[in-house]
Design an enzyme around this catalytic site. Structure first.
Site, PDB file in Angstrom:
ATOM      1  N   SER A  98       0.821  -1.209   0.000  1.00 14.02           N
ATOM      2  CA  SER A  98       0.000   0.000   0.000  1.00 14.02           C
ATOM      3  C   SER A  98       0.858   1.263   0.000  1.00 14.02           C
ATOM      4  O   SER A  98       1.574   1.535  -0.941  1.00 14.02           O
ATOM      5  CB  SER A  98      -0.961  -0.025   1.190  1.00 14.02           C
ATOM      6  N   ASP A 246      -6.955   1.281  -2.506  1.00 11.74           N
ATOM      7  CA  ASP A 246      -8.148   0.984  -1.713  1.00 11.74           C
ATOM      8  C   ASP A 246      -8.587   2.217  -0.913  1.00 11.74           C
ATOM      9  O   ASP A 246      -9.604   2.183  -0.218  1.00 11.74           O
ATOM     10  CB  ASP A 246      -7.931  -0.223  -0.791  1.00 11.74           C
TER      11      ASP A 246
END
Length: 455
Positions: A98, A246
């Site tokens: 991420s 996300d």
């Protein structure tokens, strides 16, 4: 090599070569397939240099345990969430770190129907298996190279009424992460349907060297390119994503970053306005007065969850909530399998702007004034537990409410705060909000920071 420190509460991540390597990834794949007796697992990876290598190691582990792998190539985490449900596989694994530094990587794992894997439902069992695993030396490769992007794009666009979109110019900043290919696919699909949306793409090409910095718009220093492009192109708003997209972060037409807290309220309002019954909205404990007020105003039911995607998703399923949001820019949707998406929120904003003559700043300005907040402030400390105790002792006599759902939350008549430990670092994370008094919020924030630093 400390090979087990990469196991966190609800994912796996660590420094490459120190906490994480190919062999460990292979063993994790083997353990996952063995523990859950999987027949089919969908896998993908972000734009990091080691993601493809780790994905291959993961597939070897799955195959050696007798599980077939469906390799979707470069993906964002939410593409794995969607594919796990859509393709009805036994699980899904995204190779990603991420927004972590460039020398990190990791895994996000879901079970059937995209239920998150965490310490509460099997991640600790996988960790316990690692030391005793003896991987087979031979195996039969079982891989399908596939893409689920077309069905994924169709789904996320279903949140829009494509017949009523007004002309909009939007700056989109993929940060050289995995969002770029989805942005391109969305652009092509919108163009094919003659939808009047112009995307101004910056840092759109995936690049494992991250020449413009690790994609993490929570860092103030990473926001300037998006803001500058909005002003330069006279855009209606801007979007920037983290590495596995996300999470999305929104900027108004003036290039101003909008705190995720107010986007939670905006999206809660959207779903409540478009519902025929009393829908439930899930929020985290850090900042919530604005969200609760919106729920009360639009006949919704606000329900608090402990911070973290595994907790929020669990409560969303139990309550059948239509939407859940965290101020950290995680947004969860019932129709997306109760999973978080970084693409659906900005598409909903497109829908909102298409139904109003106002700007994005106009949509959030009133709420920001009603409930001004500090945003999350991180402080490095030596003894976080002791400081939490001292802060509670300092404020407890004047407090209206003290809550320990997630860290320490203390509420007064006109202001409140949440102070919580980081799960992974020696940090305390502070959030403060007030009722319509920005100066009170600032004064209270300064007071709390001085107490933290004195301790």
């Amino acid at each position: 090599m400390d090979k087990l420190s990469c196991f966190k509460s609800y994912d796996i991540r660590g420094k490459i070569g120190i906490e994480l390597d190919e062999l460990l990834i292979e063993k994790i794949g083997f353990a996952f397939a063995t523990q859950f007796r999987t027949k089919n697992v969908v896998v993908g990876g972000d734009a990091r240099a080691t993601s493809e290598l780790f994905k291959k190691a993961l597939i070897r582990g799955l195959n050696k345990a007798g599980s077939h792998a469906i390799d979707l190539g470069m993906t964002g985490t939410e593409e794995i969430y969607f594919a796990t449900r859509h393709l009805q596989t036994d699980g899904g694994i995204q190779v990603t770190a991420s927004h972590n530094p460039i020398n990190y990587n990791g895994l996000k794992i879901v079970l059937k129907n995209s239920h998150p894997l965490s310490n509460d439902n099997g991640l600790l069992d996988i960790k316990a298996m690692i030391s005793s695993i003896e991987l087979p030396t031979s195996y039969e490769p079982s891989i399908t190279q596939s893409t689920n992007k077309k069905d994924y794009i169709t789904h996320i666009l279903s949140y829009l009424d494509l017949t009523s979109i007004k002309p909009l110019r939007i700056v989109v900043n993929a940060g050289n992460g995995a969002a770029g290919p989805v942005v391109d696919a969305l652009e092509a699909e919108l163009s094919s349907k003659n939808i009047p949306i112009e995307l101004i793409k910056i840092h759109n090409e995936p690049d494992s060297s991250f020449p413009n910095g690790i994609p993490n718009p929570l860092l103030v220093e990473n926001r300037a390119p998006t803001s500058k492009a909005i002003i330069e192109h006279k855009a209606d708003f801007g979007v920037a994503w983290d590495g596995d997209f996300d999470r999305c972060f929104l900027f108004d037409e003036n290039g101003q970053f909008i705190e995720g807290y107010y986007i939670v309220g905006l999206l809660a309002q959207y779903f409540l306005l478009n519902s025929q019954s009393k829908e439930k909205i899930i929020h985290d404990p850090r900042l919530y007065w604005n969200t609760k007020d919106i729920c009360e105003s639009y006949h919704g039911i606000a329900i608090e969850s402990k911070t973290g995607h595994a907790f929020l998703k669990d409560i969303m399923r139990k309550e059948n909530a239509v939407y859940g949001g965290e101020m950290s820019a995680h947004h969860y949707f019932r129709d997306f399998g109760y999973c978080d998406s970084g693409m659906i929120p900005w598409l909903l904003v497109v829908g909102l702007l298409s139904k109003t003559t106002g700007s994005l700043s106009h949509l959030v300005e009133e709420r920001i004034n009603l409930y001004p907040s500090s945003g999350e402030i991180n402080q490095t400390v030596k003894n976080p537990k002791l400081i939490l105790e001292q802060i509670e002792e300092h404020f407890k006599e004047k407090a209206i409410k003290i809550d320990h759902t997630d860290g320490l939350s203390i509420e007064f008549e006109a202001w409140r705060f949440n102070l919580r430990e980081s799960n992974t670092e020696p940090l305390l994370r502070l959030n403060v909000e007030s009722r319509g008094d920005i100066q009170l919020m600032k004064t209270a924030t300064d007071k709390l920071l001085s107490l933290i630093n004195l301790s």
